[in-house]
Design an enzyme around this catalytic site. Structure first.
Site, PDB file in Angstrom:
ATOM      1  N   ASP A 493       0.809  -1.219   0.000  1.00 29.09           N
ATOM      2  CA  ASP A 493       0.000   0.000   0.000  1.00 29.09           C
ATOM      3  C   ASP A 493       0.838   1.262   0.000  1.00 29.09           C
ATOM      4  O   ASP A 493       0.335   2.353  -0.246  1.00 29.09           O
ATOM      5  CB  ASP A 493      -0.837   0.047   1.289  1.00 29.09           C
TER       6      ASP A 493
HETATM    7  C1  GLC Z   1      -0.706   2.697   5.797  1.00 33.60           C
HETATM    8  C2  GLC Z   1       0.012   1.551   6.430  1.00 33.60           C
HETATM    9  C3  GLC Z   1      -0.134   0.304   5.648  1.00 33.60           C
HETATM   10  C4  GLC Z   1      -1.572   0.078   5.386  1.00 33.60           C
HETATM   11  C5  GLC Z   1      -2.223   1.298   4.746  1.00 33.60           C
HETATM   12  C6  GLC Z   1      -3.676   1.059   4.560  1.00 33.60           C
HETATM   13  O1  GLC Z   1      -0.165   3.005   4.583  1.00 33.60           O
HETATM   14  O2  GLC Z   1       1.371   1.815   6.571  1.00 33.60           O
HETATM   15  O3  GLC Z   1       0.420  -0.777   6.339  1.00 33.60           O
HETATM   16  O4  GLC Z   1      -1.701  -0.996   4.522  1.00 33.60           O
HETATM   17  O5  GLC Z   1      -2.037   2.400   5.559  1.00 33.60           O
HETATM   18  O6  GLC Z   1      -4.396   2.184   4.250  1.00 33.60           O
HETATM   19  C1  GLC Z   2      -1.515  -3.659   5.465  1.00 34.40           C
HETATM   20  C2  GLC Z   2      -2.746  -3.735   4.609  1.00 34.40           C
HETATM   21  C3  GLC Z   2      -2.560  -4.684   3.450  1.00 34.40           C
HETATM   22  C4  GLC Z   2      -1.300  -4.342   2.721  1.00 34.40           C
HETATM   23  C5  GLC Z   2      -0.124  -4.308   3.652  1.00 34.40           C
HETATM   24  C6  GLC Z   2       1.134  -3.860   2.971  1.00 34.40           C
HETATM   25  O1  GLC Z   2      -1.330  -4.864   6.144  1.00 34.40           O
HETATM   26  O2  GLC Z   2      -3.867  -4.164   5.367  1.00 34.40           O
HETATM   27  O3  GLC Z   2      -3.659  -4.614   2.576  1.00 34.40           O
HETATM   28  O4  GLC Z   2      -1.134  -5.303   1.721  1.00 34.40           O
HETATM   29  O5  GLC Z   2      -0.382  -3.411   4.695  1.00 34.40           O
HETATM   30  O6  GLC Z   2       1.112  -2.525   2.643  1.00 34.40           O
END
Ligand code: GLC
Ligand code: GLC
Length: 820
Positions: A493
């Site tokens: 993400d």
């Molecule tokens: C933030 C977090 C990430 C998560 C994302 C979801 O970027 O660091 O882990 O997946 O939010 O919105």
């Molecule tokens: C968080 C989010 C997941 C994403 C991950 C890596 O765990 O829930 O959707 O893949 O972060 O960013």
């Protein structure tokens, strides 16, 4: 250092001191009513949606930690010591934090039991949600160990949330004026907004007649006091306050006389109830809650016998669920995670996605499209009917383009427009979830299920078509190297190659300011190959040769693109940015190698035959593996790179910037088993197995019974410290890695396959696996050092490693395997 121990026999983790490094929580409820509860009774409850139907308040990020919850107080009503004043305490330690002589918290499957002792009074409280009910029970058992009679007051207190947790925490100009309650026959009803559009209310009831109550917070606590020293508890006098506006609470007082040695049960019920819209009030023309349908429920559960029955049913429910897969291996950490805690966590993540935990506020994220699909991978064998429903629910949020909303709200099941879509990996996960479901159940009919797009009536198409659109979505979005365009992000993400965010506070994911026609993801390429191969197998099974051929063609084309632009010589590259520059390559100064493509590309089968998979995994071992797990990338980003997005916003070693993202480690474990390195896979497995980390709880900090999303990586000052426990893809993926790939027991389209890649030190293991209604009793023995399988089913040799599906009516099968 430890703060408790595992009681595997009872399937409990026993916390032996209240001041754990962080609140160590558990979940109550497994259907529609849920709560989180910490080892000191902190936490909150909600009905279905942690944001929109929050029953009780919780103040995140408060000091002291974890300072709102399901609180009980005990007060000694005997003679008062003139110096120290009246003695009162919390049997769960918080919120008074008066030191207890004995303390123990047992977190079990769907219940928590907190037992403590002070001043000769033992208090043991069992918290759980009965199956099929929208209420929670706190059953308090008091035992007087004194030589004389104890006169006690018992108080229960909750602070009601005015339903929408976001509004509740922000919109004070309104919500200080809307709070309403009713108190009738000792039951406190919280009915804010019931006068207008709500048809639901909450209540707090007690099995004993009340001596007093309060419903206005400041009346109970006293001005400028906290939950640690409520005035009403200190003085023993409640004021029968009725909340109009401000902060409605439910606080009840009862008096208990216990002879020496006497024991007594007191039951409190916190519940949620809905009335039909046209029967909200009684009398009809009044503003009084119609209580005719709620009272029978309350009356039922204030009886100890009913509570006992409900608790037994809950235990049976979990016995039955957990019995679907049990293993006996030479390793305790494996056994207890596979048999108890990992599967429990899988169930919780299935239920709650990423909504409510100690780290997820219940307000922020609803159900993730990607997340929920992945959660299904570990869940399908548990309750296949619910997996089926979830798949349809997810597919119904898919957009006609084949793309997906990144998140949706559990209550409305509608895509979340604030976040929108264009996380280009999202739709591919649907294919993997459906494939897992088909392999588990053989329910091919699901592919014909008519499912709408974006929940719009009259757009229904068979689920199979949805899957094809998922595949097509990627094919419609290829970049300059014929690799998939990344969109706002892929699984990572925080790799936001099209969202150049330069102002504080701007969202990294939704500030979509680049065309998005250049930045590509090797990860999505690998994921595409994985998904398209599943589509190929499905087409084969359906006897659709043309489809199968089309799938094969796109698989080959994507593989070619990955080899030509996604291979760096020793590992798979990560991406191309908006300027067409490579990321995850020797050419980079920072971020030279990433874990995700090494895992997913090998899982998709790339390079297994020609040694490049081996090379990628050796590079992973060399550059990314640490004693606390495999970090996400190296070298960590030492500064903020505008064109990379959120990933470089984290200080080195945290989260996506080179933290150990536990969700991705199992991909490497699986990949290792695919190249036959069981020892390596298992080594990685143990590095992040929470139980195996129990003895470093003072470093790890999170609960030793569940996976955390992240463990700080080697670049972080707090190397080894975990965060974001419970709601993480780490649950399902670790479960899949150990059960399906290391133990090697995996469903396929043709039947159950047994292809273990266990450590060389193991001589044998046993497993019982329910599969398509048949109980497989599996015994594996190692006779040589390799992973070649000799299979015997019910005493007959079978070639290959897949057990053919048995005749209808077969109840159980004996499976014996020799590894050579
Ligand atoms: C933030 C977090 C990430 C998560 C994302 C979801 O970027 O660091 O882990 O997946 O939010 O919105
Ligand atoms: C968080 C989010 C997941 C994403 C991950 C890596 O765990 O829930 O959707 O893949 O972060 O960013």
């Amino acid at each position: 250092m430890r703060y408790g121990y595992f009681d595997d026999e009872s399937r409990e983790y026993v916390v032996t001191r209240p001041d754990t490094p962080l609140p160590w929580i558990n979940y109550l409820g497994c259907e529609e009513y849920f709560g989180i509860i910490s080892n000191t009774a902190g936490g909150y409850s909600f009905y279905r949606d942690a944001r929109l139907r929050r029953l009780t308040r919780y103040r995140y990020n408060n000091a002291p930690l974890d300072s709102s919850g399901r609180y009980l107080y005990l007060r000694d009503d005997g003679p008062v010591d003139q110096e120290s004043g009246p003695l009162f305490w919390s049997p769960s330690w918080q919120p008074t934090r008066i030191p207890l002589e004995e303390y123990e918290c047992r977190h079990g499957m769907g219940y928590t039991l907190i037992r403590s002792k002070l001043a000769g009074v033992e208090a043991s409280t069992l918290y759980f949600v009965p199956l099929e009910e929208n209420l929670e029970i706190w059953e308090l058992t008091l035992t007087n160990h004194r030589d004389e009679t104890a006169s006690l007051s018992v108080y229960a207190a909750v602070e009601f949330n005015l339903w929408d947790a976001m509004d509740d925490a922000t919109n004070f100009q309104r919500n200080y004026s809307i709070g309403e309650v009713e108190v009738v026959d000792g039951i406190i009803y919280h009915k804010t907004e019931y006068r207008e559009r709500r048809t639901h209310f909450a209540y707090l009831a007690c099995s004993e007649p009340l001596t007093g109550f309060d419903t206005q917070r400041e009346a109970f606590l006293g001005p400028y006091r906290g939950w640690d020293s409520p005035l009403a508890v200190e003085t023993g006098e409640m004021s029968a306050s009725i909340a109009h506006g401000w902060q409605p609470i439910g606080a009840q007082q009862i008096k208990v006389q216990l002879r020496a040695g006497e024991q007594k049960k007191v039951i409190f019920i916190l519940g949620y109830h809905e009335n039909p819209a046209d029967e909200k009030f009684y009398p009809l023309d009044s503003q009084t809650i119609n209580k005719r349908s709620v009272l029978p429920v309350i009356k039922k559960y204030i009886q100890p016998g009913e509570v006992e029955n409900a608790f037994q049913s809950l235990r049976l429910y979990w016995d039955e669920l957990l019995s679907k897969f049990q293993v006996t291996t030479p390793d305790t950490h494996t056994n207890r995670m596979v048999n108890i805690w990992n599967v429990y966590q899988v169930m919780i993540t299935f239920n709650l996605s990423r909504s409510a935990s100690y780290f997820e506020s219940g307000i922020g994220r609803g159900m993730g499209f990607r997340d929920s699909n992945q959660d299904l991978l570990g869940f399908v064998h548990l309750v296949p009917e619910r997996a089926r429903e979830r798949i349809i629910e997810l597919a119904a949020t898919q957009l006609p383009s084949g793309g997906a909303y990144h998140q949706y709200q559990p209550l409305t099941k509608r895509g979340n427009n604030d976040i929108g879509g264009n996380f280009n990996d999202d739709p591919l996960w649907l294919v993997l979830a459906v494939a897992a479901y088909l392999k588990e159940t053989g329910d091919w009919g699901i592919l014909d299920e008519a499912v709408p797009y974006d929940n719009q009536p009259r757009t229904e198409e068979p689920l199979y078509e949805h899957l094809q659109r998922s595949i097509q979505y990627t094919l419609d979005r290829l970049g300059p190297h014929d690799l998939p365009l990344i969109g706002r992000a892929d699984w990572n993400d925080c790799l936001n190659l099209n969202c150049f965010s330069d102002s504080p506070g701007q969202s990294f994911q939704t500030t979509n300011n680049k065309e998005g026609m250049v930045a590509e993801s090797v990860f999505i390429g690998g994921l595409f190959v994985l998904a398209a191969k599943e589509m190929l197998a499905i087409a084969d099974h359906l006897g659709n040769a043309e489809q199968a051929e089309a799938c094969l063609k796109v698989v080959q084309e994507m593989e070619a693109a990955i080899w030509s632009a996604g291979w760096d010589g020793e590992w798979f590259r990560r991406a191309y940015d908006d300027f067409g520059r490579v990321l995850g390559s020797r050419e980079n100064d920072e971020g030279q190698i990433f874990i995700e493509p090494q895992g997913v590309c090998v899982m998709a089968g790339l390079g297994i035959e020609d040694g490049r998979a081996l090379q990628a995994l050796d590079s992973t071992a060399e550059h990314l593996a640490t004693p606390h797990g495999i970090v996400l990338q190296q070298p960590a980003f030492s500064k903020y790179y505008l064109h990379l997005g959120e990933i470089s916003s984290y200080p080195p070693g945290y989260k996506e910037n080179a933290g150990v993202f536990c969700h991705t480690n199992p991909w490497i474990m699986i990949a290792e088993t695919m190249i036959g390195r069981g020892d390596k896979a298992y080594d990685y497995y143990l590095r992040i197995n929470p139980s195996a980390r129990e003895e470093i709880s003072d470093i790890h900090k999170c609960e030793p019974y569940v996976y955390a999303q992240m463990i700080a990586g080697k670049d972080a000052p707090d190397y080894g410290e975990a965060k974001n426990s419970w709601l993480t893809g780490a649950a399902a993926w670790n479960y899949v890695a150990i059960t399906q790939w290391i133990l090697g027991i995996r469903p396929t389209y043709e039947g159950l396959q047994i292809a273990p890649a266990i450590p060389s030190s193991w001589d044998s293991f046993e497993a019982v696996r329910m599969y398509r209604g048949v109980r497989y009793e599996i015994k594996v023995e190692r006779h040589g050092s390799g992973s070649n399988v000799r299979l015997e089913v019910d005493g007959n040799a079978v070639s290959g490693d897949i057990i053919p599906l048995p005749k209808k009516g077969t109840k159980s099968m004996d499976v014996f395997i020799i590894l050579e």
